[in-house]
Design an enzyme around this catalytic site. Structure first.
Site, PDB file in Angstrom:
ATOM      1  N   HIS A  66       2.417 -10.975  15.506  1.00  0.00           N
ATOM      2  CA  HIS A  66       2.954  -9.797  16.193  1.00  0.00           C
ATOM      3  C   HIS A  66       2.735  -9.870  17.715  1.00  0.00           C
ATOM      4  O   HIS A  66       2.777  -8.850  18.393  1.00  0.00           O
ATOM      5  CB  HIS A  66       2.292  -8.535  15.649  1.00  0.00           C
ATOM      6  CG  HIS A  66       2.713  -8.138  14.267  1.00  0.00           C
ATOM      7  ND1 HIS A  66       2.859  -9.024  13.223  1.00  0.00           N
ATOM      8  CD2 HIS A  66       3.019  -6.928  13.748  1.00  0.00           C
ATOM      9  CE1 HIS A  66       3.219  -8.370  12.131  1.00  0.00           C
ATOM     10  NE2 HIS A  66       3.326  -7.100  12.434  1.00  0.00           N
ATOM     11  N   HIS A 118      -4.067  -2.009   7.552  1.00  0.00           N
ATOM     12  CA  HIS A 118      -4.250  -0.596   7.210  1.00  0.00           C
ATOM     13  C   HIS A 118      -5.576  -0.422   6.480  1.00  0.00           C
ATOM     14  O   HIS A 118      -6.165  -1.383   6.000  1.00  0.00           O
ATOM     15  CB  HIS A 118      -3.122  -0.094   6.304  1.00  0.00           C
ATOM     16  CG  HIS A 118      -1.768  -0.169   6.918  1.00  0.00           C
ATOM     17  ND1 HIS A 118      -0.614  -0.024   6.199  1.00  0.00           N
ATOM     18  CD2 HIS A 118      -1.368  -0.382   8.201  1.00  0.00           C
ATOM     19  CE1 HIS A 118       0.429  -0.141   6.987  1.00  0.00           C
ATOM     20  NE2 HIS A 118       0.004  -0.368   8.204  1.00  0.00           N
ATOM     21  N   LYS A 177       6.825 -10.346   3.422  1.00  0.00           N
ATOM     22  CA  LYS A 177       5.941  -9.445   4.165  1.00  0.00           C
ATOM     23  C   LYS A 177       4.710  -9.052   3.352  1.00  0.00           C
ATOM     24  O   LYS A 177       3.733  -8.560   3.899  1.00  0.00           O
ATOM     25  CB  LYS A 177       6.692  -8.192   4.628  1.00  0.00           C
ATOM     26  CG  LYS A 177       7.615  -8.491   5.812  1.00  0.00           C
ATOM     27  CD  LYS A 177       8.172  -7.226   6.418  1.00  0.00           C
ATOM     28  CE  LYS A 177       7.204  -6.618   7.366  1.00  0.00           C
ATOM     29  NZ  LYS A 177       6.500  -5.442   7.000  1.00  0.00           N
ATOM     30  N   THR A 197       1.657   3.335   2.198  1.00  0.00           N
ATOM     31  CA  THR A 197       2.495   3.625   3.368  1.00  0.00           C
ATOM     32  C   THR A 197       3.915   3.109   3.204  1.00  0.00           C
ATOM     33  O   THR A 197       4.800   3.486   3.960  1.00  0.00           O
ATOM     34  CB  THR A 197       1.892   3.025   4.667  1.00  0.00           C
ATOM     35  OG1 THR A 197       1.928   1.600   4.587  1.00  0.00           O
ATOM     36  CG2 THR A 197       0.471   3.515   4.898  1.00  0.00           C
ATOM     37  N   ARG A 198       4.149   2.255   2.232  1.00  0.00           N
ATOM     38  CA  ARG A 198       5.463   1.625   2.065  1.00  0.00           C
ATOM     39  C   ARG A 198       6.382   2.373   1.099  1.00  0.00           C
ATOM     40  O   ARG A 198       7.577   2.098   1.046  1.00  0.00           O
ATOM     41  CB  ARG A 198       5.315   0.178   1.593  1.00  0.00           C
ATOM     42  CG  ARG A 198       4.464  -0.671   2.504  1.00  0.00           C
ATOM     43  CD  ARG A 198       5.056  -0.774   3.886  1.00  0.00           C
ATOM     44  NE  ARG A 198       4.168  -1.518   4.759  1.00  0.00           N
ATOM     45  CZ  ARG A 198       4.083  -1.316   6.055  1.00  0.00           C
ATOM     46  NH1 ARG A 198       4.806  -0.400   6.639  1.00  0.00           N
ATOM     47  NH2 ARG A 198       3.266  -2.023   6.777  1.00  0.00           N
ATOM     48  N   ASP A 258       0.836  -1.198   0.000  1.00  0.00           N
ATOM     49  CA  ASP A 258       0.000   0.000   0.000  1.00  0.00           C
ATOM     50  C   ASP A 258       0.875   1.253   0.000  1.00  0.00           C
ATOM     51  O   ASP A 258       2.108   1.169  -0.009  1.00  0.00           O
ATOM     52  CB  ASP A 258      -1.004  -0.019   1.158  1.00  0.00           C
ATOM     53  CG  ASP A 258      -0.368   0.086   2.534  1.00  0.00           C
ATOM     54  OD1 ASP A 258       0.829   0.410   2.647  1.00  0.00           O
ATOM     55  OD2 ASP A 258      -1.092  -0.151   3.522  1.00  0.00           O
ATOM     56  N   HIS A 297      14.031  -3.679   8.837  1.00  0.00           N
ATOM     57  CA  HIS A 297      12.720  -3.584   9.478  1.00  0.00           C
ATOM     58  C   HIS A 297      12.903  -3.738  10.983  1.00  0.00           C
ATOM     59  O   HIS A 297      13.695  -4.575  11.421  1.00  0.00           O
ATOM     60  CB  HIS A 297      11.788  -4.671   8.941  1.00  0.00           C
ATOM     61  CG  HIS A 297      10.400  -4.555   9.448  1.00  0.00           C
ATOM     62  ND1 HIS A 297      10.003  -5.096  10.652  1.00  0.00           N
ATOM     63  CD2 HIS A 297       9.307  -3.941   8.926  1.00  0.00           C
ATOM     64  CE1 HIS A 297       8.718  -4.834  10.840  1.00  0.00           C
ATOM     65  NE2 HIS A 297       8.265  -4.137   9.815  1.00  0.00           N
TER      66      HIS A 297
END
Length: 190
Positions: A146, A54, A130, A19-20, A17, A120
């Site tokens: 997580h 997200h 990922k 955000t990357r 997306d 990361h």
């Protein structure tokens, strides 16, 4: 890629997306060209924006991610980690994570991931696996991957892959899904 694509019916291209900050539009034309040269039609290509948990991509973000010149004929969708009808269970990792992923991606014949590689904070490095976990995984799968005992592992740190439980979990999930081809970018200031 064109060799892998021979005879493929449906093809999924998993992209990050907005955000990357991955310039996927720059390579999307090349991927579509490789698929097209062996007869994969655009109507058989689905581009899934790997949002993890997200929000869905906006129309403007989709255009930036895929590239306006690449939109014709392909199916586009943002991953939904909350809708059980859009997910499929594919197994459990050695760390006990139940792996649920996008049904739309799972049901294709050829799966391509596009990402970038950089350090990361707890997965060691970003990159291809990922895009599966957390990218197209369920909220439950992401939450278990997580979980505190994984995040608190001394091996879960930048640049560390060896014995990193989060990385191992992500690799296992990607192997279960069977990502066939990955384009990983390393970015510079341009």
């Amino acid at each position: 890629l064109h060799e892998l694509a021979q005879g493929a019916g449906r093809v999924a291209i998993i992209v990050p997306d907005s955000t990357r900050g991955v310039p996927t539009a720059r390579v999307m034309s090349l991927i579509l060209e490789e698929l097209g040269c062996v007869g994969v039609e655009r109507k058989d290509v689905i581009v899934v924006i790997a949002t993890g948990v997200h929000r869905p991509a906006t129309e403007e973000e989709v255009i930036d991610i895929v590239g306006p010149e690449n939109l014709d004929g392909i199916t586009l969708m943002s991953h939904d980690p909350y809708d059980g009808e859009k997910l499929v269970y594919i197994g459990k990792t050695l760390h006990g994570t139940p792996v649920e992923v996008s049904r739309a991606v799972f049901e294709t014949d050829l799966r391509i991931a596009v990402g970038k590689v950089e350090p990361h904070e707890f997965a060691g490095f970003s990159g291809g696996r990922k895009l599966v976990l957390p990218g197209i995984a369920s909220e439950r799968t992401i939450g278990i991957n997580h979980r505190p005992e994984m995040l608190m592992s001394p091996e879960a740190r930048p640049g560390r892959l060896l014995e990193n439980p989060i990385h191992e979990d992500m690799i296992e999930a990607a192997d279960m899904l069977k990502i066939h081809f990955t384009v990983n970018l390393v970015l510079n200031q341009f």
